[in-house]
Design an enzyme around this catalytic site. Structure first.
Site, PDB file in Angstrom:
ATOM      1  N   THR A  29       0.807  35.382 -39.220  1.00  0.00           N
ATOM      2  CA  THR A  29      -0.282  35.552 -40.185  1.00  0.00           C
ATOM      3  C   THR A  29       0.171  35.240 -41.607  1.00  0.00           C
ATOM      4  O   THR A  29       1.358  35.349 -41.932  1.00  0.00           O
ATOM      5  CB  THR A  29      -0.790  37.006 -40.116  1.00  0.00           C
ATOM      6  OG1 THR A  29      -1.688  37.248 -41.181  1.00  0.00           O
ATOM      7  CG2 THR A  29       0.350  38.014 -40.245  1.00  0.00           C
ATOM      8  N   ASP A  30      -0.800  34.941 -42.471  1.00  0.00           N
ATOM      9  CA  ASP A  30      -0.480  34.725 -43.888  1.00  0.00           C
ATOM     10  C   ASP A  30      -0.168  36.044 -44.610  1.00  0.00           C
ATOM     11  O   ASP A  30       0.359  36.038 -45.719  1.00  0.00           O
ATOM     12  CB  ASP A  30      -1.620  33.981 -44.605  1.00  0.00           C
ATOM     13  CG  ASP A  30      -2.970  34.686 -44.550  1.00  0.00           C
ATOM     14  OD1 ASP A  30      -3.067  35.780 -43.956  1.00  0.00           O
ATOM     15  OD2 ASP A  30      -3.939  34.128 -45.107  1.00  0.00           O
ATOM     16  N   GLU A  31      -0.502  37.183 -43.959  1.00  0.00           N
ATOM     17  CA  GLU A  31      -0.315  38.473 -44.640  1.00  0.00           C
ATOM     18  C   GLU A  31       1.154  38.789 -44.893  1.00  0.00           C
ATOM     19  O   GLU A  31       1.472  39.658 -45.703  1.00  0.00           O
ATOM     20  CB  GLU A  31      -0.947  39.606 -43.831  1.00  0.00           C
ATOM     21  CG  GLU A  31      -2.407  39.367 -43.580  1.00  0.00           C
ATOM     22  CD  GLU A  31      -3.227  40.622 -43.361  1.00  0.00           C
ATOM     23  OE1 GLU A  31      -2.701  41.730 -43.517  1.00  0.00           O
ATOM     24  OE2 GLU A  31      -4.412  40.474 -43.042  1.00  0.00           O
TER      25      GLU A  31
ATOM     26  N   LYS B 288       4.428  42.202 -38.543  1.00  0.00           N
ATOM     27  CA  LYS B 288       4.390  40.764 -38.253  1.00  0.00           C
ATOM     28  C   LYS B 288       5.546  40.048 -38.956  1.00  0.00           C
ATOM     29  O   LYS B 288       6.160  39.135 -38.396  1.00  0.00           O
ATOM     30  CB  LYS B 288       3.053  40.149 -38.692  1.00  0.00           C
ATOM     31  CG  LYS B 288       1.843  40.585 -37.888  1.00  0.00           C
ATOM     32  CD  LYS B 288       1.890  40.182 -36.418  1.00  0.00           C
ATOM     33  CE  LYS B 288       1.713  38.692 -36.187  1.00  0.00           C
ATOM     34  NZ  LYS B 288       1.599  38.369 -34.731  1.00  0.00           N
TER      35      LYS B 288
ATOM     36  N   TYR C  54       0.810  46.649 -40.762  1.00  0.00           N
ATOM     37  CA  TYR C  54       0.562  45.480 -39.905  1.00  0.00           C
ATOM     38  C   TYR C  54       1.362  44.274 -40.398  1.00  0.00           C
ATOM     39  O   TYR C  54       2.079  43.622 -39.632  1.00  0.00           O
ATOM     40  CB  TYR C  54      -0.934  45.144 -39.890  1.00  0.00           C
ATOM     41  CG  TYR C  54      -1.229  43.745 -39.383  1.00  0.00           C
ATOM     42  CD1 TYR C  54      -1.031  43.399 -38.052  1.00  0.00           C
ATOM     43  CD2 TYR C  54      -1.695  42.746 -40.259  1.00  0.00           C
ATOM     44  CE1 TYR C  54      -1.287  42.112 -37.593  1.00  0.00           C
ATOM     45  CE2 TYR C  54      -1.957  41.458 -39.802  1.00  0.00           C
ATOM     46  CZ  TYR C  54      -1.749  41.144 -38.466  1.00  0.00           C
ATOM     47  OH  TYR C  54      -1.985  39.867 -38.010  1.00  0.00           O
TER      48      TYR C  54
HETATM   49  P1  NAD Z   1      -6.708  40.847 -31.045  1.00  0.00           P
HETATM   50  O1  NAD Z   1      -6.407  42.221 -31.557  1.00  0.00           O
HETATM   51  O2  NAD Z   1      -8.119  40.414 -30.894  1.00  0.00           O
HETATM   52  O3  NAD Z   1      -6.015  40.653 -29.614  1.00  0.00           O
HETATM   53  C1  NAD Z   1      -4.719  41.085 -29.337  1.00  0.00           C
HETATM   54  C2  NAD Z   1      -4.501  40.985 -27.828  1.00  0.00           C
HETATM   55  O4  NAD Z   1      -3.141  41.391 -27.555  1.00  0.00           O
HETATM   56  C3  NAD Z   1      -5.414  41.903 -27.014  1.00  0.00           C
HETATM   57  O5  NAD Z   1      -5.939  41.204 -25.903  1.00  0.00           O
HETATM   58  C4  NAD Z   1      -4.496  43.013 -26.572  1.00  0.00           C
HETATM   59  O6  NAD Z   1      -4.879  43.620 -25.330  1.00  0.00           O
HETATM   60  C5  NAD Z   1      -3.154  42.291 -26.462  1.00  0.00           C
HETATM   61  N1  NAD Z   1      -2.004  43.199 -26.600  1.00  0.00           N
HETATM   62  C6  NAD Z   1      -1.812  44.139 -27.567  1.00  0.00           C
HETATM   63  N2  NAD Z   1      -0.642  44.781 -27.358  1.00  0.00           N
HETATM   64  C7  NAD Z   1      -0.088  44.211 -26.265  1.00  0.00           C
HETATM   65  C8  NAD Z   1       1.130  44.433 -25.565  1.00  0.00           C
HETATM   66  N3  NAD Z   1       2.011  45.373 -25.948  1.00  0.00           N
HETATM   67  N4  NAD Z   1       1.401  43.666 -24.483  1.00  0.00           N
HETATM   68  C9  NAD Z   1       0.515  42.718 -24.066  1.00  0.00           C
HETATM   69  N5  NAD Z   1      -0.648  42.484 -24.678  1.00  0.00           N
HETATM   70  C10 NAD Z   1      -0.949  43.218 -25.768  1.00  0.00           C
HETATM   71  O7  NAD Z   1      -5.900  39.880 -31.996  1.00  0.00           O
HETATM   72  P2  NAD Z   1      -6.293  38.429 -32.548  1.00  0.00           P
HETATM   73  O8  NAD Z   1      -7.130  38.578 -33.746  1.00  0.00           O
HETATM   74  O9  NAD Z   1      -6.730  37.593 -31.410  1.00  0.00           O
HETATM   75  O10 NAD Z   1      -4.857  37.932 -33.047  1.00  0.00           O
HETATM   76  C11 NAD Z   1      -3.959  37.292 -32.145  1.00  0.00           C
HETATM   77  C12 NAD Z   1      -2.678  36.961 -32.881  1.00  0.00           C
HETATM   78  O11 NAD Z   1      -2.967  36.137 -34.000  1.00  0.00           O
HETATM   79  C13 NAD Z   1      -1.958  38.188 -33.449  1.00  0.00           C
HETATM   80  O12 NAD Z   1      -0.579  37.998 -33.273  1.00  0.00           O
HETATM   81  C14 NAD Z   1      -2.328  38.199 -34.919  1.00  0.00           C
HETATM   82  O13 NAD Z   1      -1.325  38.786 -35.688  1.00  0.00           O
HETATM   83  C15 NAD Z   1      -2.438  36.711 -35.186  1.00  0.00           C
HETATM   84  N6  NAD Z   1      -3.357  36.325 -36.280  1.00  0.00           N
HETATM   85  C16 NAD Z   1      -4.651  36.787 -36.287  1.00  0.00           C
HETATM   86  C17 NAD Z   1      -5.513  36.371 -37.287  1.00  0.00           C
HETATM   87  C18 NAD Z   1      -6.937  36.840 -37.335  1.00  0.00           C
HETATM   88  O14 NAD Z   1      -7.626  36.574 -38.337  1.00  0.00           O
HETATM   89  N7  NAD Z   1      -7.451  37.512 -36.331  1.00  0.00           N
HETATM   90  C19 NAD Z   1      -5.054  35.496 -38.288  1.00  0.00           C
HETATM   91  C20 NAD Z   1      -3.730  35.066 -38.268  1.00  0.00           C
HETATM   92  C21 NAD Z   1      -2.894  35.474 -37.236  1.00  0.00           C
HETATM   93  O1  DAU Z   2      -5.031  36.938 -43.074  1.00  0.00           O
HETATM   94  C1  DAU Z   2      -4.881  36.970 -41.680  1.00  0.00           C
HETATM   95  C2  DAU Z   2      -5.246  38.331 -41.177  1.00  0.00           C
HETATM   96  O2  DAU Z   2      -6.647  38.449 -41.310  1.00  0.00           O
HETATM   97  C3  DAU Z   2      -4.822  38.601 -39.741  1.00  0.00           C
HETATM   98  O3  DAU Z   2      -3.422  38.564 -39.661  1.00  0.00           O
HETATM   99  C4  DAU Z   2      -5.336  39.954 -39.265  1.00  0.00           C
HETATM  100  O4  DAU Z   2      -5.022  40.126 -37.900  1.00  0.00           O
HETATM  101  C5  DAU Z   2      -6.826  39.986 -39.457  1.00  0.00           C
HETATM  102  O5  DAU Z   2      -7.315  41.272 -39.106  1.00  0.00           O
HETATM  103  C6  DAU Z   2      -7.195  39.670 -40.902  1.00  0.00           C
HETATM  104  O6  DAU Z   2      -6.790  40.740 -41.803  1.00  0.00           O
HETATM  105  P1  DAU Z   2      -7.750  41.239 -42.991  1.00  0.00           P
HETATM  106  O7  DAU Z   2      -7.369  42.612 -43.360  1.00  0.00           O
HETATM  107  O8  DAU Z   2      -7.831  40.218 -44.071  1.00  0.00           O
HETATM  108  O9  DAU Z   2      -9.147  41.202 -42.172  1.00  0.00           O
HETATM  109  P2  DAU Z   2     -10.374  42.206 -42.097  1.00  0.00           P
HETATM  110  O10 DAU Z   2     -11.453  41.504 -41.357  1.00  0.00           O
HETATM  111  O11 DAU Z   2      -9.980  43.567 -41.653  1.00  0.00           O
HETATM  112  O12 DAU Z   2     -10.818  42.312 -43.633  1.00  0.00           O
HETATM  113  C7  DAU Z   2     -11.179  41.155 -44.362  1.00  0.00           C
HETATM  114  C8  DAU Z   2     -11.498  41.592 -45.789  1.00  0.00           C
HETATM  115  O13 DAU Z   2     -12.692  42.388 -45.756  1.00  0.00           O
HETATM  116  C9  DAU Z   2     -10.430  42.482 -46.409  1.00  0.00           C
HETATM  117  O14 DAU Z   2     -10.337  42.185 -47.792  1.00  0.00           O
HETATM  118  C10 DAU Z   2     -10.952  43.894 -46.203  1.00  0.00           C
HETATM  119  C11 DAU Z   2     -12.457  43.706 -46.270  1.00  0.00           C
HETATM  120  N1  DAU Z   2     -13.251  44.637 -45.439  1.00  0.00           N
HETATM  121  C12 DAU Z   2     -12.931  44.776 -44.143  1.00  0.00           C
HETATM  122  C13 DAU Z   2     -13.640  45.631 -43.342  1.00  0.00           C
HETATM  123  C14 DAU Z   2     -13.277  45.807 -41.882  1.00  0.00           C
HETATM  124  C15 DAU Z   2     -14.326  45.317 -46.015  1.00  0.00           C
HETATM  125  O15 DAU Z   2     -14.623  45.158 -47.210  1.00  0.00           O
HETATM  126  N2  DAU Z   2     -15.035  46.152 -45.219  1.00  0.00           N
HETATM  127  C16 DAU Z   2     -14.731  46.367 -43.901  1.00  0.00           C
HETATM  128  O16 DAU Z   2     -15.408  47.194 -43.252  1.00  0.00           O
END
Ligand code: NAD
Ligand code: DAU
Length: 351
Positions: A132-134, A162, A158
């Site tokens: 992730t970019d975080e 990561k 988180y």
């Molecule tokens: P998600 O939370 O939707 O899915 C995570 C999956 O991992 C689930 O199916 C869960 O059951 C599985 N899991 C969790 N713990 C586990 C374990 N111990 N063993 C096996 N499986 C397990 O997550 P996502 O949003 O699909 O993100 C997937 C990946 O991409 C993550 O590594 C996250 O950090 C990264 N990522 C997400 C975003 C985003 O915006 N969602 C952006 C950048 C990177």
């Molecule tokens: O940047 C990549 C990341 O983006 C991933 O690594 C994470 O897995 C993914 O969850 C996401 O993280 P964020 O914290 O940026 O996403 P989230 O959707 O939780 O929140 C997006 C923005 O919206 C953040 O500034 C917080 C705000 N927010 C979020 C929620 C859930 C609100 O204002 N209200 C809300 O209820």
């Protein structure tokens, strides 16, 4: 054959569906099915022999070793993680267990498997770590976007978990030569995203006439990428990425949270006029502790070296996403159970 971890989650499921449609080769999907994992995401592959689902934890080293030995995958694509920042604030322990220790366990088993390979199988094996970019921390409004050389400065549990996993991946390449590739991506949105994250939560609440909880002043900025573009970037990095390298993936689409919510409300108004204007439901609530101000990705390296760039525009991607949630009420009902409502109470009850 590839081994995907976390393939029942949001991005992992989109990745598997697209992989099977485009590449056509089999996938073993190792997923623990936490609250975020949902086999319904892969219902269309129920009778497809190319999807082999294994319920299990990436911390189960014997299981990972057995799967690698039995199936001899040419790559591991590692998505499995705890992924929600707010949950990492209320309960960080699982984040360390899965994101750090779990990635370590998987790297150890990947190393043992890869070390025993030879010839083309060994040369072509890849461990692709999805990150992730975080990990780069937070930008001020006039800072340049994150590049692959931006120093790590994770701010939430988180992000720290990561970042730790990224460091382990880097070390396994540097020390053992494991052919790793890391991708660091910005905020994804699209079909199948669990409605705890900003966009699906707001769609869910708007359609149920519930308040739209915007943290703080709503001026935090995220760089939004359609999930299909992320999956394409991962496939491209797997094929053309250099072992040991990191590639940033982003949408060139910076928006404040308020812009996102207002755009989304306008789309909901148009598609479901009843209850319009939905923006009247916006409610400013207490901020997220340690809330990162701005993320932005410089994706020039993956464009230049691999030829990937995002195809979807934010407005069209968001419209498709809203439409997908409207078209799939059964999916929403399936994931908004008692446990989901308990999470909403915990996170929003006292805001
Ligand atoms: P998600 O939370 O939707 O899915 C995570 C999956 O991992 C689930 O199916 C869960 O059951 C599985 N899991 C969790 N713990 C586990 C374990 N111990 N063993 C096996 N499986 C397990 O997550 P996502 O949003 O699909 O993100 C997937 C990946 O991409 C993550 O590594 C996250 O950090 C990264 N990522 C997400 C975003 C985003 O915006 N969602 C952006 C950048 C990177
Ligand atoms: O940047 C990549 C990341 O983006 C991933 O690594 C994470 O897995 C993914 O969850 C996401 O993280 P964020 O914290 O940026 O996403 P989230 O959707 O939780 O929140 C997006 C923005 O919206 C953040 O500034 C917080 C705000 N927010 C979020 C929620 C859930 C609100 O204002 N209200 C809300 O209820």
């Amino acid at each position: 054959m590839i081994l995907v971890t976390g393939g029942a989650g949001f991005i992992g499921a989109n990745f598997i569906l697209e992989w099977i449609a485009r590449e056509g080769t089999p996938v073993i999907n190792l997923d623990k099915l936490t609250y975020a994992g949902n086999l319904g995401n892969l219902a269309s592959l129920k009778n497809d022999a190319r999807h082999i689902f294994v319920k299990g934890d990436i911390n189960d080293r014997a299981l990972a070793a057995r799967l690698l030995k039995e199936h001899q995958p040419q790559a591991i694509v590692h998505f499995a993680a705890e992924s929600h920042v707010d949950r990492s604030i209320s309960g960080p322990s699982e984040f360390v267990q899965t994101n750090v220790v779990g990635t370590f366990s998987l790297l150890e088993e990947a190393r043992a498997y890869w070390s025993a390979l030879s010839g083309t199988a060994k040369n072509e094996f890849r461990f692709l770590h999805v990150s992730t970019d975080e990990v780069y921390g937070s930008l001020a409004s006039n800072d340049p976007a994150f590049s692959e050389t931006t120093p790590y400065a994770p701010n939430s549990p988180y992000a720290a978990s990561k970042a730790a996993s990224d460091h382990l991946v880097r070390a396994y390449h540097h020390t053992y030569g494991l052919p790793t590739i890391a991708t660091n991506c910005s905020n994804n949105y699209g079909p199948l995203q669990f409605p705890e994250k900003l966009i699906p939560l707001m769609i869910y609440n708007a359609t149920h006439e519930k308040p739209l909880p915007v943290y703080g002043d709503g001026l935090n900025v995220r760089d939004w990428l359609y999930v299909g573009d992320h999956c394409a970037g991962i496939r491209a990095a797997l094929k053309k990425g250099q072992p040991g390298e990191t590639y940033n993936i982003g949408g060139n689409s910076e928006k404040t949270n308020l812009e996102v919510v207002n755009t989304l409300c306008a789309i909901v108004d148009e598609l479901r006029p009843q209850g319009a204007p939905h923006a009247k439901l916006i409610k400013f609530v207490a901020d997220r502790p340690g809330h990162d101000k701005r993320y932005a990705i410089n994706a020039e390296k993956i464009r230049r070296e691999i030829g990937w760039q995002p195809a979807e525009k934010f407005e069209t991607g968001l419209r498709k996403t809203v439409q997908w949630y409207f078209d799939n009420p059964a999916w929403i009902d399936g994931v908004t159970s008692g446990a989901y409502r308990a999470w909403l109470d915990l996170n929003y009850g006292s805001r």
